[in-house]
Design a protein around this motif. Structure first.
Motif, PDB file in Angstrom:
ATOM      1  N   ALA A   1       0.844  -1.202   0.000  1.00  0.00           N
ATOM      2  CA  ALA A   1       0.000   0.000   0.000  1.00  0.00           C
ATOM      3  C   ALA A   1       0.877   1.248   0.000  1.00  0.00           C
ATOM      4  CB  ALA A   1      -0.929  -0.008   1.208  1.00  0.00           C
ATOM      5  N   ARG A   2       1.958   1.168   0.772  1.00  0.00           N
ATOM      6  CA  ARG A   2       2.885   2.286   0.866  1.00  0.00           C
ATOM      7  C   ARG A   2       3.569   2.552  -0.483  1.00  0.00           C
ATOM      8  NH1 ARG A   2       5.256   4.779   5.070  1.00  0.00           N
ATOM      9  NH2 ARG A   2       7.196   5.757   4.478  1.00  0.00           N
ATOM     10  N   LEU A   3       3.974   1.461  -1.152  1.00  0.00           N
ATOM     11  CA  LEU A   3       4.605   1.614  -2.474  1.00  0.00           C
ATOM     12  C   LEU A   3       3.606   2.220  -3.460  1.00  0.00           C
ATOM     13  CD1 LEU A   3       7.061   0.951  -4.398  1.00  0.00           C
ATOM     14  CD2 LEU A   3       5.881  -1.174  -4.901  1.00  0.00           C
ATOM     15  N   ASN A   4       2.354   1.726  -3.420  1.00  0.00           N
ATOM     16  CA  ASN A   4       1.316   2.270  -4.303  1.00  0.00           C
ATOM     17  C   ASN A   4       1.184   3.773  -4.104  1.00  0.00           C
ATOM     18  OD1 ASN A   4       0.646  -0.242  -5.328  1.00  0.00           O
ATOM     19  ND2 ASN A   4      -0.928  -0.618  -3.807  1.00  0.00           N
ATOM     20  N   ARG A   5       1.184   4.186  -2.841  1.00  0.00           N
ATOM     21  CA  ARG A   5       1.032   5.609  -2.505  1.00  0.00           C
ATOM     22  C   ARG A   5       2.210   6.401  -3.055  1.00  0.00           C
ATOM     23  NH1 ARG A   5      -0.138   4.730   2.938  1.00  0.00           N
ATOM     24  NH2 ARG A   5       1.929   5.304   3.665  1.00  0.00           N
TER      25      ARG A   5
ATOM     26  N   ILE B   1      -4.342   1.939 -10.209  1.00  0.00           N
ATOM     27  CA  ILE B   1      -4.937   3.154  -9.648  1.00  0.00           C
ATOM     28  C   ILE B   1      -6.116   3.584 -10.524  1.00  0.00           C
ATOM     29  CG2 ILE B   1      -4.500   5.622  -9.268  1.00  0.00           C
ATOM     30  CD1 ILE B   1      -1.629   4.655  -8.303  1.00  0.00           C
TER      31      ILE B   1
ATOM     32  N   LEU C   1      -0.002   7.862 -15.839  1.00  0.00           N
ATOM     33  CA  LEU C   1      -0.329   6.774 -14.906  1.00  0.00           C
ATOM     34  C   LEU C   1      -0.507   5.425 -15.602  1.00  0.00           C
ATOM     35  CD1 LEU C   1      -2.886   8.004 -12.207  1.00  0.00           C
ATOM     36  CD2 LEU C   1      -0.692   6.911 -11.826  1.00  0.00           C
TER      37      LEU C   1
ATOM     38  N   VAL D   1       4.210   5.576  -5.505  1.00  0.00           N
ATOM     39  CA  VAL D   1       4.202   5.593  -6.973  1.00  0.00           C
ATOM     40  C   VAL D   1       3.144   6.578  -7.472  1.00  0.00           C
ATOM     41  CG1 VAL D   1       3.680   4.231  -9.034  1.00  0.00           C
ATOM     42  CG2 VAL D   1       5.150   3.279  -7.267  1.00  0.00           C
ATOM     43  N   LEU D   2       1.977   6.606  -6.803  1.00  0.00           N
ATOM     44  CA  LEU D   2       0.917   7.546  -7.198  1.00  0.00           C
ATOM     45  C   LEU D   2       1.410   8.982  -7.078  1.00  0.00           C
ATOM     46  CD1 LEU D   2      -1.987   8.301  -7.948  1.00  0.00           C
ATOM     47  CD2 LEU D   2      -2.632   7.980  -5.564  1.00  0.00           C
TER      48      LEU D   2
ATOM     49  N   ILE E   1       1.178  -0.279 -11.479  1.00  0.00           N
ATOM     50  CA  ILE E   1       0.504   0.363 -10.346  1.00  0.00           C
ATOM     51  C   ILE E   1      -0.425   1.468 -10.848  1.00  0.00           C
ATOM     52  CG2 ILE E   1       0.864   1.800  -8.290  1.00  0.00           C
ATOM     53  CD1 ILE E   1       3.228   0.167  -7.557  1.00  0.00           C
TER      54      ILE E   1
ATOM     55  N   PHE F   1      -8.850   0.465  -1.852  1.00  0.00           N
ATOM     56  CA  PHE F   1      -8.203   1.180  -0.750  1.00  0.00           C
ATOM     57  C   PHE F   1      -6.719   0.804  -0.665  1.00  0.00           C
ATOM     58  CE2 PHE F   1     -12.473   2.163   0.445  1.00  0.00           C
ATOM     59  CZ  PHE F   1     -12.361   3.353   1.128  1.00  0.00           C
ATOM     60  N   GLN F   2      -6.420  -0.483  -0.810  1.00  0.00           N
ATOM     61  CA  GLN F   2      -5.028  -0.940  -0.764  1.00  0.00           C
ATOM     62  C   GLN F   2      -4.233  -0.315  -1.914  1.00  0.00           C
ATOM     63  OE1 GLN F   2      -3.308  -2.933   1.329  1.00  0.00           O
ATOM     64  NE2 GLN F   2      -1.559  -3.579   0.103  1.00  0.00           N
ATOM     65  N   THR F   3      -4.826  -0.295  -3.103  1.00  0.00           N
ATOM     66  CA  THR F   3      -4.135   0.235  -4.281  1.00  0.00           C
ATOM     67  C   THR F   3      -3.889   1.726  -4.164  1.00  0.00           C
ATOM     68  OG1 THR F   3      -5.040  -1.493  -5.660  1.00  0.00           O
ATOM     69  CG2 THR F   3      -4.321   0.497  -6.786  1.00  0.00           C
ATOM     70  N   LEU F   4      -4.839   2.437  -3.544  1.00  0.00           N
ATOM     71  CA  LEU F   4      -4.656   3.879  -3.402  1.00  0.00           C
ATOM     72  C   LEU F   4      -3.771   4.203  -2.192  1.00  0.00           C
ATOM     73  CD1 LEU F   4      -8.260   5.025  -4.306  1.00  0.00           C
ATOM     74  CD2 LEU F   4      -6.211   5.200  -5.715  1.00  0.00           C
ATOM     75  N   GLY F   5      -3.263   3.138  -1.539  1.00  0.00           N
ATOM     76  CA  GLY F   5      -2.349   3.347  -0.414  1.00  0.00           C
ATOM     77  C   GLY F   5      -3.057   3.843   0.824  1.00  0.00           C
ATOM     78  N   LEU F   6      -4.359   3.524   0.952  1.00  0.00           N
ATOM     79  CA  LEU F   6      -5.122   4.014   2.100  1.00  0.00           C
ATOM     80  C   LEU F   6      -5.407   2.899   3.097  1.00  0.00           C
ATOM     81  CD1 LEU F   6      -7.644   6.178   0.048  1.00  0.00           C
ATOM     82  CD2 LEU F   6      -5.616   6.955   1.255  1.00  0.00           C
ATOM     83  N   ASN F   7      -4.627   1.827   3.043  1.00  0.00           N
ATOM     84  CA  ASN F   7      -4.877   0.692   3.923  1.00  0.00           C
ATOM     85  C   ASN F   7      -3.607   0.312   4.666  1.00  0.00           C
ATOM     86  OD1 ASN F   7      -6.228  -1.650   4.986  1.00  0.00           O
ATOM     87  ND2 ASN F   7      -5.085  -2.870   3.504  1.00  0.00           N
TER      88      ASN F   7
END
Lengths: 253, 226
Positions: free
Chosen positions: A234-238, B15, B6, A240-241, B11, B184-190
């Motif tokens: 999740a942290r990596l996704n954040r 997103i 993106l 990268v976003l 990833i 949520f996991q993909t957006l880094g909110l988990n």
């Protein structure tokens, strides 16, 4: 105890492989899985056959060399251990044990159970440097790091790059590995300046190596010998976003 | 405008899939809520259907906002399916030959059925549009453009359609359970502290949506809505 082994034999990367049946007697429950494989190889050598090739080095669960898919689970049935730390007491007398190599196209098979994992090295290389001054060591406490933060960074840094996450992932994704490697630097103050850029560069390399994408199924976390958490994904996704939107890694006026 | 890059990474594709998926979750919730007005009778339900066309009046013209919503949903759907297809291809290339023996450790049914579940939902969606939006002859009975209530009751008296709808709803509930958590996991909110609550909320949402949708065709078949 007595085991029926079915071991993947493949002469080289470009040859067809197949499972070969072996009967192995006198396996001690105190042996590790690799010692059991050694026993098999000794028997094969005595018979004049080619021994089974497999990777191993420290045999104490920290080098990340060994790894086999045992009865369909990477590193075998016991959670949070590498193949070398899996003991034969986890099996019963008369069990059939199927042993296969990691299967993913970025991990081409070299021979039998040995795969080439240098794709992992290239992902780490793609991440680049961190900005640390060289020279004499800085004074203690000039750069405060919170206890929780450093613990979390250490959790991520536990990754031994064994590749079990890729082996277990139905998509052949290396996300848990890449996430752990990006996080242990990204969690510390020293890793901040290049944090998002590193995440973007590493994920680009991961895609270029031919790994799949993550579907958040969690098989990687379940087989990881170091119990690395999907939180890091999740942290990596954040990162990268944020990094992608900000154009991290691009140098423009 | 680096956000336009993106789609290049895996990833980034995820997103895109998460954001477009959440847009559809919002739509599906509103759609389910609207459907339940069928229990208040034909006048009320038809007034709601007409209300969708006059949404935003008098500032917006007849059906204008409706078409904006349709455009947003169509674009979201195309992007969602495209990223899913692209990532599926990438995954198949990453694992061309599978294990001879394979055991799952903690993956659940919902997480493993996202791809073909999505295909079932897409097939259902196309049939649903032909059946109750465009009024194409995919089921017996007469389609009356201005009478949504009649079309609904008539439509669900055709049992194969009702069965397909129920299958679509079941597929949707599985898809939403893993999909909402996954977004949520993909957006880094988990993280581990939020995982239980996010999964709980995703389960509640998928149950509410599937029951809320299924109750309408079932009531028609049972003769409660006539």
């Amino acid at each position: 105890m007595k085991l029926h082994l079915k071991v993947w034999r493949q002469k080289s990367g470009n040859r067809q492989g197949h499972l070969v049946d072996y009967e192995l007697d006198n396996v001690s429950p105190d042996e590790s899985f690799l010692e059991m494989m050694d026993l098999l190889n000794e028997k094969l050598i005595e018979k004049g056959e080619e021994p089974v090739a497999f990777d191993h080095d420290c045999r104490e669960g920290i080098c990340g060399s060994c790894g086999m898919v045992i009865n369909g689970i990477a590193h075998g049935p016991k959670a949070a251990v590498t193949t070398c730390q899996l003991h034969m007491r986890n099996f019963k007398d008369g069990d059939t044990v199927v042993v296969e190599p990691w299967r993913a196209s970025p991990f081409p098979i070299i021979k039998d159970l040995v795969v080439d994992r240098s794709a992992f090295d290239r992902i780490i290389q793609a991440g680049g440097y961190i900005s640390v001054s060289t020279g004499s060591a800085p004074d203690a406490n000039t750069l405060p790091v919170g206890k929780e933060q450093s613990d979390l960074a250490m959790d991520a840094a536990q990754c031994i790059a064994c590749g079990a996450c890729v082996a277990a992932c139905p998509n052949g994704s290396a996300m848990l590995f890449t996430a752990a490697k990006a996080a242990h630097l990204g969690l510390l103050p020293q890793g901040q300046p290049e944090r998002n850029r590193r995440a973007v560069l590493m994920i680009n390399q991961q895609d270029a190596e031919g790994f799949g994408g993550c579907t958040n199924i969690g098989e990687c976390e379940a087989v990881c010998p170091k119990s690395i958490s999907m939180d890091f994904i999740a942290r990596l996704n954040r990162d990268v976003l944020v990094g992608t939107i900000a154009g991290a890694g691009r140098v423009e006026a | 405008m680096y956000v336009m890059t993106l789609h290049r990474s895996s990833i980034g594709k995820k997103i895109i899939m998460a954001v477009t998926g959440l847009i559809w979750v919002g739509f599906v919730l509103l759609h389910m809520y609207g459907n339940l007005k069928v229990f208040l009778g034909p006048e009320y339900f038809n007034a709601y259907a007409e209300g969708l066309r006059t949404l935003g009046a008098p500032i917006f013209g007849h059906t204008h906002l409706l078409y904006v919503a349709r455009l947003v949903l169509t674009v979201a759907l195309v992007l969602h399916v495209w990223s899913a297809y692209s990532l599926t291809q990438q995954a198949h290339h990453a694992r061309p030959s599978n294990y001879i023996v394979r055991q799952k450790v903690q993956a659940n049914r919902a997480s493993l059925s996202m791809r073909w579940g999505g295909v079932v939902i897409l097939i259902f969606l196309i049939y649903h549009l032909m059946h109750l939006t465009w009024g194409l002859p995919v089921a017996p009975g007469v389609f009356v453009q201005a009478d949504a209530y009649h079309n609904l009751v008539n439509g669900f008296h055709f049992i194969p359609a009702t069965i397909l709808y129920l299958l679509g709803v079941i597929a949707l509930s599985f898809h939403l359970y893993h999909g909402v958590f996954s977004a949520f996991q993909t957006l880094g909110l988990n993280n581990q502290n939020t995982e239980t609550s996010i999964k709980g909320a995703a389960l509640a949402l998928s149950l509410v949506i599937s029951i809320g949708f299924a109750v309408v065709p079932l009531s028609v078949v049972a003769g409660i809505v006539r």
